[in-house]
Scaffold this active site. Structure first.
Site, PDB file in Angstrom:
ATOM      1  CB  THR A 130      -0.877   0.021   1.277  1.00 20.18           C
ATOM      2  OG1 THR A 130      -1.334  -1.306   1.509  1.00 20.18           O
ATOM      3  CG2 THR A 130      -2.040   0.947   1.155  1.00 20.18           C
ATOM      4  CD  GLU A 179       9.562  12.049  10.961  1.00 13.59           C
ATOM      5  OE1 GLU A 179      10.514  12.806  11.164  1.00 13.59           O
ATOM      6  OE2 GLU A 179       8.796  11.677  11.880  1.00 13.59           O
ATOM      7  CD  GLU A 229      -1.470  -6.213   8.796  1.00 13.33           C
ATOM      8  OE1 GLU A 229      -1.383  -7.131   7.958  1.00 13.33           O
ATOM      9  OE2 GLU A 229      -1.372  -5.019   8.491  1.00 13.33           O
ATOM     10  CG  ASP A 270       2.770  -0.914  15.320  1.00 14.90           C
ATOM     11  OD1 ASP A 270       3.474  -1.033  14.303  1.00 14.90           O
ATOM     12  OD2 ASP A 270       2.125   0.116  15.590  1.00 14.90           O
ATOM     13  CE  LYS A 289       4.077   2.595  14.714  1.00 11.04           C
ATOM     14  NZ  LYS A 289       2.642   2.396  14.501  1.00 11.04           N
ATOM     15  N   GLY A 339      -1.671   4.264   6.562  1.00 12.60           N
ATOM     16  CA  GLY A 339      -2.313   4.466   5.262  1.00 12.60           C
ATOM     17  C   GLY A 339      -1.297   4.776   4.184  1.00 12.60           C
TER      18      GLY A 339
HETATM   19  N1  HSE Z   1      -0.654  -1.205  12.360  1.00 11.35           N
HETATM   20  C1  HSE Z   1      -0.141   0.112  12.497  1.00 11.35           C
HETATM   21  C2  HSE Z   1      -1.198   0.998  13.143  1.00 11.35           C
HETATM   22  C3  HSE Z   1       0.270   0.628  11.153  1.00 11.35           C
HETATM   23  O1  HSE Z   1      -2.344   0.569  13.265  1.00 11.35           O
HETATM   24  O2  HSE Z   1      -0.901   2.101  13.567  1.00 11.35           O
HETATM   25  C4  HSE Z   1       1.135   1.843  11.178  1.00 11.35           C
HETATM   26  O3  HSE Z   1       2.343   1.632  11.832  1.00 11.35           O
END
Ligand code: HSE
Length: 324
Positions: free
Chosen positions: A14, A128, A189, A200, A204, A301
């Site tokens: 994407t 970034e 997912e 995730d 970060k 996105g």
């Molecule tokens: N799966 C992640 C989210 C995608 O929902 O934020 C972007 O890192």
């Protein structure tokens, strides 16, 4: 004569498809901004037969990453996962090529090693897009706030879980019901674990802490608790106290060092982060002199994340060409 720089794209999902579109559609703008022509010359994918949309010519598609890396000036890695992404990035940096990636899992695990390699080889490595999609957050923390003492960074950095918690808050639904619906809509997912279990967001958090506090941190140093245990009853109890439950990534300075954690947290409905709905992200930064800052926008996105990727590409090219 305008220099032409060859761009190799590793991965064409994407975000990759949108990067390809911007490289083609905004060619003139990118030339004005960088002083160079950026040409997408290689798209490396595992399945070379699949149609990759109108912006990727069949002739530039291959499965040979090494050939693409050797020929390109700039390498964009959007495959995700640790391997083979890491090996390809190492290959590119070792050859002195600039690399842009959105790979949070890899950077949260091996960022220090890859940054050291980039420095050693005179190459640039930017990511970034790895934190909060389109929201400019790493560069503001590292550059704009470089002269300040950042004391804490607190963010909604996972859009999927914010979507789920927000829907539970608005509709009083159970976690399972919302997850089922989110999954049917393609928001989750097939294996939602990275989002729902907080991994995730933890990746970060480690990257944010590294940038905010100037020491490399890795994902395994982040206390991580996802949203699986949040019930409709918890959400209702929060509402009765004028609070809302959000999955927060929090990194802050303590008397003994740095604390890094991801967990569902109760926040007052008056707090700016309470107003972050749906799949949006926001990062709330506190610094000694700047005070409180809030960065808000699309955290995922195709086009939004591609915006962050292209920002890094333009920055890398500008610095490479003119040293500015
Ligand atoms: N799966 C992640 C989210 C995608 O929902 O934020 C972007 O890192």
């Amino acid at each position: 004569m305008t220099t032409t720089l060859k761009v190799a794209l590793l991965g064409a999902g994407t975000v990759g498809a949108e990067v390809a579109r911007i490289l083609r559609q905004d060619q003139d703008v990118l030339r004005e901004k960088t002083g160079a022509s950026l040409e997408l010359t290689h798209v490396v994918v595992r399945n070379t037969e699949a149609d990759r949309g109108p912006w990727i010519d069949r002739g530039i598609i291959s499965a040979d990453a090494s050939a693409a890396i050797a020929d390109a000036d700039v390498v964009i890695e959007l495959m995700g996962g640790i391997e083979p992404a890491k090996s390809y990035i190492v290959e590119a940096l070792s050859a002195g090529k600039d690399v842009v990636t959105g790979n949070k899992a890899l950077i949260a695990e091996s960022g220090a090693e890859l940054n050291a390699l980039a420095r050693e080889k005179g190459a640039q490595l930017f990511y970034e897009a790895a934190v909060a999609g389109a929201i400019p957050i790493l560069r503001p923390i590292y550059e704009s706030l470089a002269g300040d003492n950042i004391t804490s960074v607190m963010g909604i950095v996972n859009g999927s879980t914010n979507y789920i918690l927000d829907k539970m808050d608005r509709e009083g639904a159970s976690l399972d019901a919302v997850m089922e619906e989110a999954s049917a809509l393609g928001y989750l997912e097939a294996d939602p674990s990275a989002d729902v279990d907080g991994h995730d967001a933890a990746a970060k958090a480690a990257i944010l802490a590294t940038y905010a506090f100037g020491t490399p941190y890795t994902i395994d140093q982040v206390y991580t608790e996802g949203i699986r245990s949040v019930t409709a009853g918890d959400v209702k109890a929060a509402q009765e106290n004028n609070q809302v439950i959000k999955l927060l990534a929090i990194v802050n300075k303590t008397e003994t060092g740095v604390s890094m954690r991801v967990h569902p947290a109760l926040i007052s409905r008056e707090h700016p982060l309470a107003a972050v709905h749906g799949a949006f992200n926001a990062v709330f930064v506190e610094a000694e002199n700047a005070g409180q800052l809030m960065f808000y926008g699309a955290g995922a996105g195709g086009a939004p994340t591609a915006s962050a990727v292209m920002g890094d590409v333009v920055t890398a090219v500008r610095q490479r060409i003119s040293g500015t």
